[in-house]
Design an enzyme around this catalytic site. Structure first.
Site, PDB file in Angstrom:
ATOM      1  N   SER A  70      -9.333  -3.622   3.384  1.00 12.20           N
ATOM      2  CA  SER A  70      -9.507  -4.045   1.996  1.00 12.20           C
ATOM      3  C   SER A  70     -10.918  -3.797   1.488  1.00 12.20           C
ATOM      4  O   SER A  70     -11.888  -3.808   2.240  1.00 12.20           O
ATOM      5  CB  SER A  70      -9.165  -5.526   1.843  1.00 12.20           C
ATOM      6  OG  SER A  70      -7.815  -5.747   2.153  1.00 12.20           O
TER       7      SER A  70
HETATM    8  N1  SAH Z   1      -6.645  -7.932   5.852  1.00 14.99           N
HETATM    9  C1  SAH Z   1      -6.836  -6.522   6.076  1.00 14.99           C
HETATM   10  C2  SAH Z   1      -5.990  -5.715   5.109  1.00 14.99           C
HETATM   11  C3  SAH Z   1      -5.088  -4.763   5.779  1.00 14.99           C
HETATM   12  S1  SAH Z   1      -3.973  -3.908   4.678  1.00 14.99           S
HETATM   13  C4  SAH Z   1      -8.308  -6.181   5.957  1.00 14.99           C
HETATM   14  O1  SAH Z   1      -9.126  -7.077   6.019  1.00 14.99           O
HETATM   15  O2  SAH Z   1      -8.660  -5.020   5.836  1.00 14.99           O
HETATM   16  C5  SAH Z   1      -2.583  -4.997   4.661  1.00 14.99           C
HETATM   17  C6  SAH Z   1      -1.902  -5.236   5.963  1.00 14.99           C
HETATM   18  O3  SAH Z   1      -0.725  -5.991   5.722  1.00 14.99           O
HETATM   19  C7  SAH Z   1      -1.452  -3.978   6.711  1.00 14.99           C
HETATM   20  O4  SAH Z   1      -2.058  -3.940   7.964  1.00 14.99           O
HETATM   21  C8  SAH Z   1       0.069  -4.150   6.820  1.00 14.99           C
HETATM   22  O5  SAH Z   1       0.611  -3.671   8.041  1.00 14.99           O
HETATM   23  C9  SAH Z   1       0.223  -5.651   6.709  1.00 14.99           C
HETATM   24  N2  SAH Z   1       1.538  -6.114   6.297  1.00 14.99           N
HETATM   25  C10 SAH Z   1       2.373  -5.605   5.350  1.00 14.99           C
HETATM   26  N3  SAH Z   1       3.495  -6.330   5.265  1.00 14.99           N
HETATM   27  C11 SAH Z   1       3.391  -7.333   6.187  1.00 14.99           C
HETATM   28  C12 SAH Z   1       4.261  -8.399   6.602  1.00 14.99           C
HETATM   29  N4  SAH Z   1       5.463  -8.615   6.044  1.00 14.99           N
HETATM   30  N5  SAH Z   1       3.828  -9.223   7.574  1.00 14.99           N
HETATM   31  C13 SAH Z   1       2.619  -9.045   8.165  1.00 14.99           C
HETATM   32  N6  SAH Z   1       1.765  -8.059   7.829  1.00 14.99           N
HETATM   33  C14 SAH Z   1       2.146  -7.195   6.847  1.00 14.99           C
END
Ligand code: SAH
Length: 223
Positions: A70
Site C-alpha cells: 500500500s
Molecule cells: N496491507 C498490505 C496491503 C497488501 S495488498 C500492505 O501493507 O502493503 C492487499 C492484500 O489483501 C493482498 O495481499 C491480497 O492477497 C489480500 N487479500 C485480498 N482478499 C483477501 C481476503 N478475502 N482475505 C485475506 N486477504 C485478502
C-alpha cells in the site's frame, strides 16, 4: 539481516524516511502517533531489492501475485481516521496483510494485533519481515478475511486493505461496541473506491465516507 541493512543507506536511509514523513505532513497527516509509527518502520525491507530505491516514494509498489504494497499516504490516512479524537486502536484485525508493511505500522500502535492474508507465500513473507523487526506480538493467519477472525473477535478496530463491493457482514458482527471498521468500498472493476468508516454504536453502524482510493480487490477463498 545485519543492522546497516535494516537501518538503510542512501535511498533507504533514515533521512529518506524523514522526507517521507514531511511529505505525509504536507498531505495533511497530523496525528503525531501515526507519523512516529510511520517513521519507525523501514519500508525498504518490505519491497523487493530491485525496488528498494523507491521504497519511500508515495506510491503503491508491486508485491508479486498481482498484489501491491500500500501507498504510505493511504496507510497513514486510514490509521489516522481510526484514531481520531485521541482514540487508541485497541484490539485490531487487519484483513489483507500482504507482506506485512501496514501490519508493522499498526504493531507500533497496539499490543493486540491480528492479521489475515489469503495468499500463503505472502503471509510467509509477512512473518519473516515482522520477525526481522522483532514485532513478535502480531498474530498472523492464512485465511479468507471475508469471515473475519471468529476465534479472536470482537475487535475494537478492523482495517481492510483490499476493496469490497459491500461490507462483509461478518466484519460488522465482529466489531466491538464503540469499535471502528475502515475499508475501501466500491467495485474493483471500476478501479476506484471510497474509504468508508463504520462506527458501532449500540447495535447500529454509522458510515462516513472519505477519500477516493484505488485498492486491489478483496477476493474469496485462500490460495
Ligand atoms: N496491507 C498490505 C496491503 C497488501 S495488498 C500492505 O501493507 O502493503 C492487499 C492484500 O489483501 C493482498 O495481499 C491480497 O492477497 C489480500 N487479500 C485480498 N482478499 C483477501 C481476503 N478475502 N482475505 C485475506 N486477504 C485478502
Amino acid at each position: 539481516m545485519n543492522a546497516p541493512t535494516l537501518r538503510g543507506i542512501g535511498m533507504t536511509s533514515q533521512r529518506t524516511r524523514s522526507r517521507m514523513i514531511e511529505r505525509l505532513r504536507e498531505q495533511g497527516i497530523a496525528d503525531e502517533r501515526v507519523l512516529t509509527a510511520m517513521a519507525s518502520v523501514p519500508r525498504h525491507i518490505f519491497v523487493e531489492e530491485a525496488l528498494a530505491s523507491r521504497a519511500y516514494d508515495d506510491t503503491a509498489l508491486p508485491l508479486g501475485f498481482q498484489q501491491t504494497i500500500s501507498q504510505p499516504f493511504v496507510v497513514a490516512r486510514m490509521i489516522e481516521l481510526l484514531m481520531t479524537s485521541g482514540r487508541s486502536l485497541g484490539k485490531t484485525l487487519e484483513i489483507g496483510a500482504g507482506c506485512g508493511y501496514q501490519a508493522a505500522v499498526l504493531a507500533m500502535l497496539t499490543r493486540e494485533l491480528f492479521a489475515v492474508e489469503r495468499i500463503e507465500p505472502l503471509l510467509a513473507r509477512a512473518r519473516k519481515n515482522l520477525a526481522q523487526l522483532r514485532l513478535n506480538h502480531v498474530r498472523l493467519k492464512h485465511a479468507d478475511g471475508n469471515w473475519g477472525l471468529t476465534e479472536a473477535a470482537p475487535f475494537d478496530t478492523i482495517i481492510v486493505a483490499a476493496a469490497a463491493a459491500s461490507v462483509p457482514q461478518a466484519l460488522l458482527e465482529q466489531l466491538a461496541p464503540g469499535g471502528r471498521l475502515i475499508l475501501p468500498l466500491g467495485g474493483a472493476s471500476r478501479g476506484e473506491q471510497t474509504l468508508s468508516l463504520f462506527e458501532h454504536n449500540a447495535g447500529s453502524f454509522a458510515e462516513t465516507r472519505f477519500d477516493v482510493v484505488r485498492f486491489v480487490p478483496l477476493l474469496a477463498g485462500v490460495e
